[in-house]
Motif scaffolding. Structure first.
Motif, PDB file in Angstrom:
ATOM      1  N   ARG A 103       0.837  -1.204   0.000  1.00 52.71           N
ATOM      2  CA  ARG A 103       0.000   0.000   0.000  1.00 52.71           C
ATOM      3  C   ARG A 103       0.869   1.251   0.000  1.00 52.71           C
ATOM      4  NH1 ARG A 103      -4.070  -1.752  -2.143  1.00 52.71           N
ATOM      5  NH2 ARG A 103      -4.730  -3.226  -0.570  1.00 52.71           N
ATOM      6  N   GLU A 104       2.018   1.209   0.719  1.00 52.48           N
ATOM      7  CA  GLU A 104       2.924   2.372   0.711  1.00 52.48           C
ATOM      8  C   GLU A 104       3.433   2.639  -0.707  1.00 52.48           C
ATOM      9  OE1 GLU A 104       5.793   3.053   4.079  1.00 52.48           O
ATOM     10  OE2 GLU A 104       5.216   0.997   4.540  1.00 52.48           O
ATOM     11  N   ILE A 105       3.741   1.558  -1.430  1.00 58.04           N
ATOM     12  CA  ILE A 105       4.242   1.725  -2.809  1.00 58.04           C
ATOM     13  C   ILE A 105       3.162   2.379  -3.666  1.00 58.04           C
ATOM     14  CG2 ILE A 105       4.949   0.462  -4.891  1.00 58.04           C
ATOM     15  CD1 ILE A 105       6.382  -1.535  -2.945  1.00 58.04           C
ATOM     16  N   GLU A 106       1.923   1.891  -3.520  1.00 60.77           N
ATOM     17  CA  GLU A 106       0.834   2.531  -4.286  1.00 60.77           C
ATOM     18  C   GLU A 106       0.729   4.016  -3.930  1.00 60.77           C
ATOM     19  OE1 GLU A 106      -2.692  -0.519  -5.548  1.00 60.77           O
ATOM     20  OE2 GLU A 106      -2.886   0.404  -3.585  1.00 60.77           O
ATOM     21  N   PHE A 107       0.755   4.319  -2.634  1.00 60.01           N
ATOM     22  CA  PHE A 107       0.612   5.730  -2.206  1.00 60.01           C
ATOM     23  C   PHE A 107       1.782   6.561  -2.738  1.00 60.01           C
ATOM     24  CE2 PHE A 107      -2.411   5.593   1.732  1.00 60.01           C
ATOM     25  CZ  PHE A 107      -3.283   4.772   1.056  1.00 60.01           C
ATOM     26  N   LEU A 111      -1.180   6.834  -5.944  1.00 64.23           N
ATOM     27  CA  LEU A 111      -2.483   6.152  -5.851  1.00 64.23           C
ATOM     28  C   LEU A 111      -2.888   6.103  -4.382  1.00 64.23           C
ATOM     29  CD1 LEU A 111      -1.720   3.183  -8.291  1.00 64.23           C
ATOM     30  CD2 LEU A 111      -3.112   5.215  -8.777  1.00 64.23           C
ATOM     31  N   LYS A 112      -3.382   7.241  -3.873  1.00 64.93           N
ATOM     32  CA  LYS A 112      -3.656   7.350  -2.437  1.00 64.93           C
ATOM     33  C   LYS A 112      -5.139   7.159  -2.152  1.00 64.93           C
ATOM     34  CE  LYS A 112       0.218  10.426  -1.405  1.00 64.93           C
ATOM     35  NZ  LYS A 112       0.658  11.762  -1.018  1.00 64.93           N
ATOM     36  N   GLN A 113      -5.461   6.096  -1.422  1.00 72.96           N
ATOM     37  CA  GLN A 113      -6.852   5.852  -1.041  1.00 72.96           C
ATOM     38  C   GLN A 113      -6.915   5.795   0.485  1.00 72.96           C
ATOM     39  OE1 GLN A 113      -7.284   2.331  -3.930  1.00 72.96           O
ATOM     40  NE2 GLN A 113      -9.353   3.182  -3.866  1.00 72.96           N
ATOM     41  N   ASP A 125       1.147   1.145  14.630  1.00 76.17           N
ATOM     42  CA  ASP A 125       2.429   1.531  14.012  1.00 76.17           C
ATOM     43  C   ASP A 125       2.318   1.507  12.480  1.00 76.17           C
ATOM     44  OD1 ASP A 125       3.368   1.708  16.489  1.00 76.17           O
ATOM     45  OD2 ASP A 125       4.746  -0.011  16.383  1.00 76.17           O
ATOM     46  N   LEU A 126       1.686   0.423  11.983  1.00 75.83           N
ATOM     47  CA  LEU A 126       1.537   0.297  10.530  1.00 75.83           C
ATOM     48  C   LEU A 126       0.587   1.364  10.003  1.00 75.83           C
ATOM     49  CD1 LEU A 126       1.314  -3.574  10.034  1.00 75.83           C
ATOM     50  CD2 LEU A 126       3.313  -2.094  10.055  1.00 75.83           C
ATOM     51  N   GLN A 127      -0.477   1.607  10.781  1.00 75.66           N
ATOM     52  CA  GLN A 127      -1.447   2.616  10.335  1.00 75.66           C
ATOM     53  C   GLN A 127      -0.773   3.992  10.247  1.00 75.66           C
ATOM     54  OE1 GLN A 127      -4.826   3.795  12.855  1.00 75.66           O
ATOM     55  NE2 GLN A 127      -6.146   3.156  11.162  1.00 75.66           N
ATOM     56  N   GLU A 128       0.092   4.255  11.235  1.00 74.24           N
ATOM     57  CA  GLU A 128       0.800   5.539  11.250  1.00 74.24           C
ATOM     58  C   GLU A 128       1.754   5.638  10.050  1.00 74.24           C
ATOM     59  OE1 GLU A 128      -0.057   8.054  12.840  1.00 74.24           O
ATOM     60  OE2 GLU A 128       1.630   9.201  12.040  1.00 74.24           O
ATOM     61  N   ALA A 129       2.434   4.524   9.755  1.00 72.03           N
ATOM     62  CA  ALA A 129       3.355   4.524   8.598  1.00 72.03           C
ATOM     63  C   ALA A 129       2.584   4.857   7.324  1.00 72.03           C
ATOM     64  CB  ALA A 129       4.031   3.155   8.474  1.00 72.03           C
ATOM     65  N   ARG A 132       1.487   8.487   7.147  1.00 77.06           N
ATOM     66  CA  ARG A 132       2.602   9.371   6.717  1.00 77.06           C
ATOM     67  C   ARG A 132       2.704   9.394   5.192  1.00 77.06           C
ATOM     68  NH1 ARG A 132       5.524   7.480  11.205  1.00 77.06           N
ATOM     69  NH2 ARG A 132       6.614   5.962   9.937  1.00 77.06           N
ATOM     70  N   ARG A 133       2.505   8.234   4.567  1.00 79.19           N
ATOM     71  CA  ARG A 133       2.557   8.193   3.092  1.00 79.19           C
ATOM     72  C   ARG A 133       1.381   8.942   2.480  1.00 79.19           C
ATOM     73  NH1 ARG A 133       7.698   6.957   2.436  1.00 79.19           N
ATOM     74  NH2 ARG A 133       8.215   4.953   3.351  1.00 79.19           N
ATOM     75  N   LEU A 134       0.232   8.832   3.166  1.00 82.30           N
ATOM     76  CA  LEU A 134      -0.968   9.499   2.637  1.00 82.30           C
ATOM     77  C   LEU A 134      -0.766  11.014   2.650  1.00 82.30           C
ATOM     78  CD1 LEU A 134      -3.988   9.156   1.787  1.00 82.30           C
ATOM     79  CD2 LEU A 134      -4.568   9.460   4.192  1.00 82.30           C
ATOM     80  N   GLU A 135      -0.221  11.494   3.766  1.00 77.67           N
ATOM     81  CA  GLU A 135      -0.092  12.951   3.915  1.00 77.67           C
ATOM     82  C   GLU A 135       1.223  13.486   3.345  1.00 77.67           C
ATOM     83  OE1 GLU A 135      -0.727  13.240   8.113  1.00 77.67           O
ATOM     84  OE2 GLU A 135      -2.878  12.769   7.912  1.00 77.67           O
TER      85      GLU A 135
END
Ligand code: HEM
Length: 254
Positions: A103-107, A111-113, A125-129, A132-135
């Motif tokens: 998902r990080e690679i997509e973001f 491709l941010k969803q 921790d994963l949600q926070e990671a 960070r990619r989303l924002e």
């Protein structure tokens, strides 16, 4: 008292020998995803400091790794569907949905969803990671910011506006600027190589999706996914998600 070290997974006795293959292949993917993420981050830093050649070099590496990953999934086609079913039940509810790195690679590719954040609700921790990619920055916005700094006539709105919200005028102006690069690649060779390397990256992601659909179809047919999706139907729909849309659209206006 020192507790005995847990046995590594390859020394465990799985319910079916193919489970070793299944775990190994997923772990190999995750290792390579890490290197891809690093390459994409390095490329964005190069874009930020105005080094398009070096940015291209990092994307090229990510493309090479993706080529390997595209091929690798077919090893799973050596598994019989019935053998897979012996241990598939035990995977539930584990699923490809849990790969935060995918998902990080997509973001990172733009491709941010935001909806995917809730998949990681029980793993802060994963949600926070992923948040960070989303924002944070992504390749698409950094690319257009770089082109503006290099004095290409891209409107200032392009790096800071989701592309589907751009005005018709700004979208047309961005396409016109890209068109000039594509009409005269030799005069813009470094930037042109960078743009085309991003198209290569998008192409490889598409190949990965196609191969994943094929392997999943072959192994589980139309069964539901362990992550709760409808399975192959869901995966086929993800093939419509394509990064860097303007780089594809420019071909239409040439
Ligand atoms: C026996 C092999 C495999 C089967 C049957 C399978 C099945 C599925 C299914 C049904 C989904 C949809 C989500 C769900 O409801 O679970 C999914 C998603 C996914 N799988 Fe697989 N998969 C396999 C192998 C792999 C491998 C080797 C990888 C490597 C990383 C992988 C990565 C993913 C990812 C990243 C997603 C999310 C895709 C997206 O949302 O765009 N899968 N998989």
């Amino acid at each position: 008292m020192v507790s005995p070290a847990a046995a590594p997974w390859w020394q465990l006795q799985p319910p079916h020998p193919d489970e070793v293959l299944f775990i190994a292949i997923h772990q190999a993917y995750e290792l390579w995803f890490k290197v891809i993420i690093k390459s994409l981050e390095d490329s964005m830093v190069d874009m930020q400091v105005g080094k398009p050649w070096s940015a291209y070099h990092h994307i090229r590496r990510a493309v090479k790794i993706m080529e390997l990953l595209v091929k690798q999934i077919s090893i799973l086609e050596t598994m019989d569907p019935a053998s897979f079913l012996v241990f598939r039940g035990e995977l539930n509810p584990a699923s490809g949905f849990q790969s935060v790195q995918f998902r990080e690679i997509e973001f990172l590719m733009g491709l941010k969803q935001p909806g995917f954040l809730k998949v990681f609700a029980s793993e802060p921790d994963l949600q926070e990671a992923l948040r960070r990619r989303l924002e944070g920055p992504d390749l698409e916005s950094e690319l257009y910011a770089l082109l503006i700094r290099m004095r290409y006539p891209i409107p200032a709105t392009v790096p800071v506006t989701p592309l589907d919200e751009l005005s018709e005028r700004d979208r047309a102006a961005a396409l016109e600027a890209l068109k000039q690069i594509y009409l005269h690649p030799a005069e813009h060779s470094v930037v042109y190589s960078l743009l085309e390397s991003l198209v290569d990256l998008s192409t490889q992601l598409g190949h990965w999706r196609d191969n994943h659909v094929r392997v999943v179809s072959r192994l589980i047919g139309d069964k539901m996914g362990t992550g709760g999706s409808e399975g192959v139907g869901y995966l086929k729909a993800t093939r419509a998600k394509k990064p860097f849309p303007l780089l594809m659209e420019v071909r239409t206006v040439l």
